[in-house]
Write a protein that holds these residues in place. Structure first.
Motif, PDB file in Angstrom:
ATOM      1  N   PHE A   1     -29.078  -6.564  61.538  1.00 56.22           N
ATOM      2  CA  PHE A   1     -27.696  -6.229  61.346  1.00 56.22           C
ATOM      3  C   PHE A   1     -27.680  -4.528  61.052  1.00 56.22           C
ATOM      4  O   PHE A   1     -26.692  -4.055  60.704  1.00 56.22           O
ATOM      5  CB  PHE A   1     -27.214  -6.919  60.002  1.00 56.22           C
ATOM      6  N   GLY A   2     -28.895  -3.822  60.897  1.00 54.14           N
ATOM      7  CA  GLY A   2     -28.858  -2.503  60.540  1.00 54.14           C
ATOM      8  C   GLY A   2     -28.336  -1.936  59.130  1.00 54.14           C
ATOM      9  O   GLY A   2     -28.003  -0.919  59.156  1.00 54.14           O
ATOM     10  N   VAL A   3     -28.554  -2.891  58.283  1.00 52.97           N
ATOM     11  CA  VAL A   3     -27.935  -2.470  56.786  1.00 52.97           C
ATOM     12  C   VAL A   3     -29.256  -1.542  56.285  1.00 52.97           C
ATOM     13  O   VAL A   3     -30.340  -1.786  56.249  1.00 52.97           O
ATOM     14  CB  VAL A   3     -28.103  -3.813  56.039  1.00 52.97           C
ATOM     15  N   THR A   4     -28.739  -0.313  56.045  1.00 51.98           N
ATOM     16  CA  THR A   4     -29.449   0.991  55.602  1.00 51.98           C
ATOM     17  C   THR A   4     -29.716   0.756  53.986  1.00 51.98           C
ATOM     18  O   THR A   4     -30.463   1.561  53.371  1.00 51.98           O
ATOM     19  CB  THR A   4     -29.085   2.135  56.126  1.00 51.98           C
ATOM     20  N   MET A   5     -28.850   0.289  53.341  1.00 49.42           N
ATOM     21  CA  MET A   5     -28.603   0.250  51.880  1.00 49.42           C
ATOM     22  C   MET A   5     -28.551   1.842  51.472  1.00 49.42           C
ATOM     23  O   MET A   5     -29.034   2.227  50.418  1.00 49.42           O
ATOM     24  CB  MET A   5     -29.998  -0.221  51.294  1.00 49.42           C
ATOM     25  N   GLY A   6     -27.808   2.594  52.031  1.00 47.69           N
ATOM     26  CA  GLY A   6     -27.674   3.947  51.914  1.00 47.69           C
ATOM     27  C   GLY A   6     -28.815   4.808  51.957  1.00 47.69           C
ATOM     28  O   GLY A   6     -28.679   6.180  51.458  1.00 47.69           O
ATOM     29  N   SER A   7     -29.869   4.725  52.821  1.00 46.13           N
ATOM     30  CA  SER A   7     -30.889   5.752  52.838  1.00 46.13           C
ATOM     31  C   SER A   7     -31.667   5.229  54.217  1.00 46.13           C
ATOM     32  O   SER A   7     -31.772   3.931  54.470  1.00 46.13           O
ATOM     33  CB  SER A   7     -31.943   5.416  51.746  1.00 46.13           C
ATOM     34  N   LYS A   8     -31.926   6.056  55.031  1.00 46.90           N
ATOM     35  CA  LYS A   8     -32.672   5.850  56.296  1.00 46.90           C
ATOM     36  C   LYS A   8     -34.442   6.040  55.848  1.00 46.90           C
ATOM     37  O   LYS A   8     -35.214   5.764  56.712  1.00 46.90           O
ATOM     38  CB  LYS A   8     -32.452   7.174  57.275  1.00 46.90           C
ATOM     39  N   ASP A   9     -34.769   6.098  54.488  1.00 46.57           N
ATOM     40  CA  ASP A   9     -36.308   6.170  54.033  1.00 46.57           C
ATOM     41  C   ASP A   9     -36.734   4.777  53.970  1.00 46.57           C
ATOM     42  O   ASP A   9     -35.976   3.917  53.196  1.00 46.57           O
ATOM     43  CB  ASP A   9     -36.285   7.039  52.824  1.00 46.57           C
ATOM     44  N   PHE A  10     -37.632   4.314  54.763  1.00 48.67           N
ATOM     45  CA  PHE A  10     -38.217   2.929  54.810  1.00 48.67           C
ATOM     46  C   PHE A  10     -38.467   2.551  53.314  1.00 48.67           C
ATOM     47  O   PHE A  10     -38.096   1.396  53.198  1.00 48.67           O
ATOM     48  CB  PHE A  10     -39.369   2.986  55.824  1.00 48.67           C
ATOM     49  N   ASP A  11     -39.428   3.183  52.488  1.00 49.00           N
ATOM     50  CA  ASP A  11     -39.545   2.767  51.140  1.00 49.00           C
ATOM     51  C   ASP A  11     -38.544   2.518  50.326  1.00 49.00           C
ATOM     52  O   ASP A  11     -38.355   1.347  49.716  1.00 49.00           O
ATOM     53  CB  ASP A  11     -40.618   3.967  50.696  1.00 49.00           C
ATOM     54  N   ILE A  12     -37.392   3.407  50.600  1.00 45.52           N
ATOM     55  CA  ILE A  12     -36.076   3.209  49.619  1.00 45.52           C
ATOM     56  C   ILE A  12     -35.286   2.001  50.111  1.00 45.52           C
ATOM     57  O   ILE A  12     -34.706   1.402  49.358  1.00 45.52           O
ATOM     58  CB  ILE A  12     -35.171   4.428  49.744  1.00 45.52           C
ATOM     59  N   GLN A  13     -35.325   1.790  51.412  1.00 51.96           N
ATOM     60  CA  GLN A  13     -34.735   0.690  51.897  1.00 51.96           C
ATOM     61  C   GLN A  13     -35.390  -0.452  51.451  1.00 51.96           C
ATOM     62  O   GLN A  13     -34.694  -1.569  50.987  1.00 51.96           O
ATOM     63  CB  GLN A  13     -34.542   0.753  53.449  1.00 51.96           C
TER      64      GLN A  13
END
Length: 221
Positions: free
Chosen positions: A77-89
Motif C-alpha cells: 500500500f506504499g505507507v511511508t509513515m512520514g519518512s522515506k528512510d527504510f530504517d525509520i519506516q
C-alpha cells in the motif's frame, strides 16, 4: 573475556529496544484506554467494535501483525509513515504493530479495573447530571487505573520482551544484533547470556517498581 563484544553496538541495540518499548507502551495505553471505554459504552456499535477488535487482534500472532505492517502497509500500500528512510519506516511500522497488538491486552486489563468500581458510584454520578464520558473520566477510570497497575506492569514487561519480534522486519534492536553476533562469533552461550542479562536489567526493576506502586496506590474497599 568479553572481547567478542568489540565492534558491536550492544548499548545502542538495547537503546533501540527501550525506544520501541516506551513509544509502544504510550500508544498502547492511549488506544487500550479508548478500547476499554468502547467496551463499556452504552452505544452498541462502539461495544461491538471494541469487543471484535480485542477478540480478533489478541488471537493473531504478533509476528504476523509486524510482518503484515512491513509487507502489507509499506510494500503493497506504499505507507511511508512520514519518512522515506527504510530504517525509520521499519521502526515506526514496528511501533504501530506493537501498539495495535498490545492495546488489546491493555484494554482487558483496564476493563477488569473498571469492573472493580462499585456500580453505585457510577449511578450516583449519573444522578447528579454527569454524562457517560464524565462518569468514566472523573469517577471510574482514576480508580480503575489504580486497581490495575499490577496487570499493566505485566503487559509492559511482556511488551519489552515482544520487541524482539521487530527483528523480523530489520529493526536494529537487541534481538537483531544478537542474531548477527551469533552468526559471526563462536561464543553462542556468552552472547545469549549477555543479552538475557540485558533484558533482565530492563524488566526486573520495572516489575519491582510497578509492583510496589500497585500496593502503594491500591484502592481500599
Amino acid at each position: 573475556m568479553f572481547d567478542f563484544l568489540d565492534g558491536y553496538d550492544v548499548l545502542g541495540a538495547f537503546w533501540m529496544t527501550v525506544k520501541l518499548t516506551a513509544l509502544s507502551a504510550l500508544g498502547s495505553l492511549i488506544w487500550g484506554t479508548l478500547l476499554a471505554a468502547m467496551r463499556v459504552s452504552p452505544v452498541p456499535l462502539m461495544r461491538g467494535f471494541g469487543t471484535a477488535y480485542v477478540n480478533i487482534v489478541r488471537n493473531i500472532p504478533l509476528t504476523v501483525i509486524i510482518v503484515f505492517n512491513s509487507l502489507g502497509l509499506a510494500d503493497i500500500f506504499g505507507v511511508t509513515m512520514g519518512s522515506k528512510d527504510f530504517d525509520i519506516q521499519g521502526f515506526r511500522l514496528a511501533v504501530l504493530g506493537f501498539v495495535a497488538y498490545t492495546a488489546a491486552f491493555v484494554c482487558e486489563a483496564i476493563r477488569s479495573g473498571i469492573n472493580t468500581v462499585p456500580v453505585g458510584q457510577a449511578e450516583a454520578a449519573r444522578a447528579i447530571g454527569l454524562n457517560f464520558s464524565q462518569v468514566l473520566r472523573l469517577i471510574v477510570l482514576p480508580q480503575a487505573f489504580r486497581a490495575v497497575i499490577g496487570p499493566l506492569a505485566n503487559v509492559l514487561i511482556a511488551l519489552t520482551k515482544n520487541t524482539t519480534v521487530a527483528a523480523a522486519i530489520g529493526v536494529a534492536e537487541a534481538a537483531a544484533l544478537m542474531k548477527t553476533m551469533i552468526e559471526n562469533e563462536a561464543q553462542t552461550l556468552a552472547i545469549g547470556a549477555v543479552f538475557a542479562f540485558g533484558f533482565v536489567v530492563l524488566t526486573l526493576p520495572t516489575g519491582l517498581f510497578l509492583g510496589w506502586l500497585s500496593k502503594r496506590l491500591a484502592v481500599k474497599r
